[in-house]
Design an enzyme around this catalytic site. Structure first.
Site, mmCIF file in Angstrom:
data_model
loop_
_atom_site.group_PDB
_atom_site.id
_atom_site.type_symbol
_atom_site.label_atom_id
_atom_site.label_comp_id
_atom_site.label_asym_id
_atom_site.label_seq_id
_atom_site.Cartn_x
_atom_site.Cartn_y
_atom_site.Cartn_z
ATOM 1 N N GLY A 148 0.769 -1.507 -0.605
ATOM 2 C CA GLY A 148 0.547 -0.077 -0.093
ATOM 3 C C GLY A 148 0.835 1.337 -0.161
ATOM 4 C CG ASN A 151 -2.470 8.330 -1.093
ATOM 5 O OD1 ASN A 151 -2.559 7.635 -1.048
ATOM 6 N ND2 ASN A 151 -3.492 8.779 -2.286
ATOM 7 N N PRO A 175 1.234 -2.156 4.550
ATOM 8 C CG PRO A 175 1.098 -1.655 6.644
ATOM 9 C CD PRO A 175 1.279 -2.738 6.025
ATOM 10 C CB VAL A 228 6.113 5.623 -12.219
ATOM 11 C CG1 VAL A 228 6.808 5.593 -13.423
ATOM 12 C CG2 VAL A 228 4.832 6.662 -12.704
ATOM 13 C CB THR A 230 7.794 2.291 -5.748
ATOM 14 O OG1 THR A 230 8.174 3.088 -5.456
ATOM 15 C CG2 THR A 230 7.750 0.779 -4.845
ATOM 16 C CD GLU A 248 -4.648 1.142 -9.857
ATOM 17 O OE1 GLU A 248 -4.733 2.467 -10.781
ATOM 18 O OE2 GLU A 248 -5.388 -0.439 -10.507
ATOM 19 N N GLY A 250 1.319 6.747 -10.306
ATOM 20 C CA GLY A 250 1.732 7.938 -9.743
ATOM 21 C C GLY A 250 0.955 8.755 -11.112
ATOM 22 C CB CYS A 282 -2.617 8.380 -7.064
ATOM 23 S SG CYS A 282 -4.358 7.868 -7.238
ATOM 24 C CD GLU A 383 2.698 11.692 -8.149
ATOM 25 O OE1 GLU A 383 3.505 11.069 -7.803
ATOM 26 O OE2 GLU A 383 0.995 11.066 -8.356
ATOM 27 C CD GLU A 460 -6.223 -1.019 -6.233
ATOM 28 O OE1 GLU A 460 -6.672 -0.505 -5.939
ATOM 29 O OE2 GLU A 460 -5.690 -2.096 -5.951
HETATM 30 P P1 NAD Z 1 6.474 4.484 -2.575
HETATM 31 O O1 NAD Z 1 6.793 3.531 -4.030
HETATM 32 O O2 NAD Z 1 7.356 5.406 -2.205
HETATM 33 O O3 NAD Z 1 5.852 2.945 -1.444
HETATM 34 C C1 NAD Z 1 4.560 2.378 -1.484
HETATM 35 C C2 NAD Z 1 4.529 1.565 -0.613
HETATM 36 O O4 NAD Z 1 5.675 0.717 -1.702
HETATM 37 C C3 NAD Z 1 5.348 1.162 0.351
HETATM 38 O O5 NAD Z 1 4.493 0.254 1.193
HETATM 39 C C4 NAD Z 1 6.290 1.444 -0.265
HETATM 40 O O6 NAD Z 1 7.113 0.617 1.706
HETATM 41 C C5 NAD Z 1 7.050 -0.019 -0.604
HETATM 42 N N1 NAD Z 1 7.977 -0.203 -1.660
HETATM 43 C C6 NAD Z 1 8.775 1.155 -1.968
HETATM 44 N N2 NAD Z 1 9.859 0.636 -2.185
HETATM 45 C C7 NAD Z 1 9.370 -0.725 -2.629
HETATM 46 C C8 NAD Z 1 10.421 -2.031 -3.307
HETATM 47 N N3 NAD Z 1 11.404 -1.848 -4.096
HETATM 48 N N4 NAD Z 1 9.802 -3.089 -3.263
HETATM 49 C C9 NAD Z 1 8.806 -3.546 -2.714
HETATM 50 N N5 NAD Z 1 8.020 -2.662 -1.870
HETATM 51 C C10 NAD Z 1 8.545 -1.617 -1.856
HETATM 52 O O7 NAD Z 1 4.914 5.397 -2.841
HETATM 53 P P2 NAD Z 1 4.311 6.556 -1.481
HETATM 54 O O8 NAD Z 1 5.501 7.093 -1.338
HETATM 55 O O9 NAD Z 1 3.855 5.825 -0.441
HETATM 56 O O10 NAD Z 1 2.774 6.595 -2.437
HETATM 57 C C11 NAD Z 1 2.537 7.580 -2.742
HETATM 58 C C12 NAD Z 1 2.834 7.373 -4.777
HETATM 59 O O11 NAD Z 1 1.847 6.653 -4.355
HETATM 60 C C13 NAD Z 1 2.420 8.563 -5.300
HETATM 61 O O12 NAD Z 1 3.370 8.743 -6.780
HETATM 62 C C14 NAD Z 1 1.124 7.939 -5.832
HETATM 63 O O13 NAD Z 1 0.019 8.934 -6.898
HETATM 64 C C15 NAD Z 1 1.168 6.831 -5.854
HETATM 65 N N6 NAD Z 1 -0.472 6.389 -5.434
HETATM 66 C C16 NAD Z 1 -1.310 5.531 -6.918
HETATM 67 C C17 NAD Z 1 -2.567 5.357 -6.520
HETATM 68 C C18 NAD Z 1 -3.263 5.025 -7.870
HETATM 69 O O14 NAD Z 1 -4.139 3.620 -7.331
HETATM 70 N N7 NAD Z 1 -2.824 4.490 -9.004
HETATM 71 C C19 NAD Z 1 -3.153 5.753 -5.562
HETATM 72 C C20 NAD Z 1 -2.193 6.207 -4.525
HETATM 73 C C21 NAD Z 1 -1.295 6.246 -4.529
#
Ligand code: NAD
Length: 486
Positions: A148, A151, A175, A228, A230, A248, A250, A282, A383, A460
């Site tokens: 997850g 947000n 999470p 993106v 990640t 899902e 950014g 997002c 973003e 989703e």
């Molecule tokens: P993030 O990519 O930093 O982290 C997301 C999750 O991935 C976290 O649980 C993190 O611990 C995990 N993670 C990080 N690196 C990983 C790896 N190498 N392998 C496996 N897991 C890993 O994102 P964030 O800062 O938590 O969230 C913000 C981003 O999420 C924004 O870009 C936003 O647009 C996007 N987002 C997209 C949607 C959608 O439905 N498209 C919804 C909400 C947020």
């Protein structure tokens, strides 16, 4: 031993982790540590996977009707505990309580109710082959992992677990480290609703724990919500064991306002598309393209309404703009604003707020609007994930469509116009997975939500998501003698 900081969940109960890695769970409105959370070790991840494997055996053998009943019961419990869980979401994320009370938990419960309702309708098909026949079975994948973003913590956990569980899979949910608590509450609610032990599990940790899961050979599917970058790493890690992947990610979505639009409605749409949840959404429409002929009036109305926004302690019901998720994220948003001041015209906002009553150490940024002349500005391209809107202008429909599509992202888009023929003509050409006409950011559970281009892959919500959590087995049945060439 169950300790206060037991945030792992497996075998139907909370557990402490065995690692000596900890991370802070911080209330971003107060800048205060609420909990110190223990990260899962590799050994813990193995135990969680064993739990999910045992849960899968029981759950996948249960009748779909019974599975659906348990999901719907979990939805009822979630709704009954709306206020308590909403307050935890606010403490973890800094979003306004009024939003969490009306959206976050209910949206999660909607998903459990919806997929609980259709669990018993999942079915295969029959093929008449003129004597012999074949049929398909819709079977679960096995152990699915949900990772997850921070947000919408409980909503994301529900949007992933509801279709996964309805299809008969078990799930391990990780999470985001910045919002670790509500997933454990969801796990307890599932158990209370009658979910067999091991069907929904929670592993806590940062990217390293996510990686342990994405690389684990016994896991069949990863569904990530995140950035993106990640998404690219997760896809690469999942490739080694050819896991199913839903991403899902950014966006930098366009919102196009034509000259015939109801401008009051368009202003409301643009504000929802940029300032709800402090802009940490997002699908936000952060590139607002306004027809040149109405730009001045649009901006006047937009500025007047933005001035009225109440930024404050997120726990106050009157607050409309809360705190950003972390100090690091606030600094990133402020850096974008500083850059924006050099490449565009700052119209309103653009500063940190340290004078919020009771929240002087919180991470607050005022709702900010820029007017940009060119699409090449960084604030138009990247973003920001904060309360920062950029307004641009256009004269030709063809030109604005081209500019709207000129991005690697493709999550969402919006169009405001009274001319519905034009609205449909334009959305048909927009490269975005989710388009709104005369509204923005509505995501009822019945309709598929998901990206195009580098904003990710898969959906989703809606019936479409069932395909992502199940696989078809085809069975050919011979009713005659084999027509053998031997
Ligand atoms: P993030 O990519 O930093 O982290 C997301 C999750 O991935 C976290 O649980 C993190 O611990 C995990 N993670 C990080 N690196 C990983 C790896 N190498 N392998 C496996 N897991 C890993 O994102 P964030 O800062 O938590 O969230 C913000 C981003 O999420 C924004 O870009 C936003 O647009 C996007 N987002 C997209 C949607 C959608 O439905 N498209 C919804 C909400 C947020």
């Amino acid at each position: 031993m169950i300790k206060e900081n037991s945030f792992l969940y497996y075998d139907g109960a909370r557990h402490s982790a065995t690692s000596d890695h900890y991370f802070d769970n911080i209330d971003p409105a107060k800048g205060k540590v609420i909990h110190t959370v223990q990260s899962a070790s590799l050994d813990d991840v193995e135990v969680v996977v064993r739990s999910a494997a045992a849960g899968f055996q029981i759950w996948s053998a249960m009748s779909p009707t019974e599975r659906g009943r348990i999901l719907r019961k979990a939805a009822d419990i979630l709704r009954a505990r709306n206020e308590e869980i909403a307050r935890i979401e606010v403490e973890d994320t800094g979003k306004p309580l009024s939003e969490a009370l009306s959206v976050d938990i209910h949206s999660g419960a909607d998903a459990l109710e919806y997929y609980g309702g259709i669990a018993a309708s999942l079915h295969g098909e029959h093929y008449d082959l003129g004597g012999s026949f074949a049929y398909t079975r819709r079977e679960p994948l096995g152990i699915c992992v949900g990772i997850g973003a921070w947000n919408y913590p409980i909503q994301i956990a529900c949007w992933k677990s509801a279709p996964a569980l309805a299809c008969g899979n078990s799930m391990i949910f990780k999470p985001a480290e910045l919002s670790p608590r509500s997933a454990v509450l969801l796990a307890e609610i599932f158990t209370e609703a009658g979910l067999p032990n091991g069907v929904f599990n929670v592993a806590q940790g940062k990217a390293d724990v996510g990686q342990m899961l994405t690389r684990h050979p016994e896991i069949q599917k990863i569904s990530l919500t995140g950035e993106v970058g990640t998404g690219k790493k997760v896809m690469a890690d999942a490739a080694n064991t050819l896991k199913h992947v839903t991403l899902e990610l950014g966006g930098k979505s366009p919102l196009i306002i034509f000259e015939d639009a109801d401008l009051d409605e368009a202003v409301n749409g643009a504000m929802i598309a940029n300032f709800y949840t402090q802009g940490e959404i997002c699908s936000n429409g952060t590139r607002v393209y306004v027809a040149e002929s109405v730009k001045t009036v649009f901006l006047e109305k937009l500025i007047a309404k933005t001035k009225l926004l109440k930024l404050g302690d997120p726990m106050e019901m009157s607050t409309q703009v809360g705190a950003l998720i972390s100090e690091g994220h606030m600094k990133k948003v402020l850096q974008y604003i500083e850059q924006g001041k050099k490449e565009a015209r700052l119209i309103i906002g653009g500063n940190q707020r340290t004078d919020v009553e009771g929240c002087s150490k919180g991470y607050f940024v005022t709702p900010t609007i820029f007017e940009a002349k060119v699409d090449t500005a960084n604030i138009v391209q990247e973003e920001i994930f904060g309360p920062v809107m950029t307004v641009l202008s256009f004269t030709e429909e063809k030109d604005v469509i081209e500019r709207a599509n000129n991005t690697v992202y493709g999550l969402a888009a919006g169009v405001f116009t009274r001319d519905l023929a034009r609205a449909h003509r334009v959305v048909n050409q927009l490269e975005a997975g989710m388009c709104w006409i005369n509204n923005y950011n509505l995501t009822p559970v019945e309709i598929p939500f998901g990206p195009y281009k580098q904003s990710g892959m898969g959906k989703e919500n809606g019936l479409a998501t069932l395909n992502a959590y199940s696989q078809l087995k085809t069975v050919y049945v011979e009713m005659d003698k084999i027509d053998s060439p031997f």
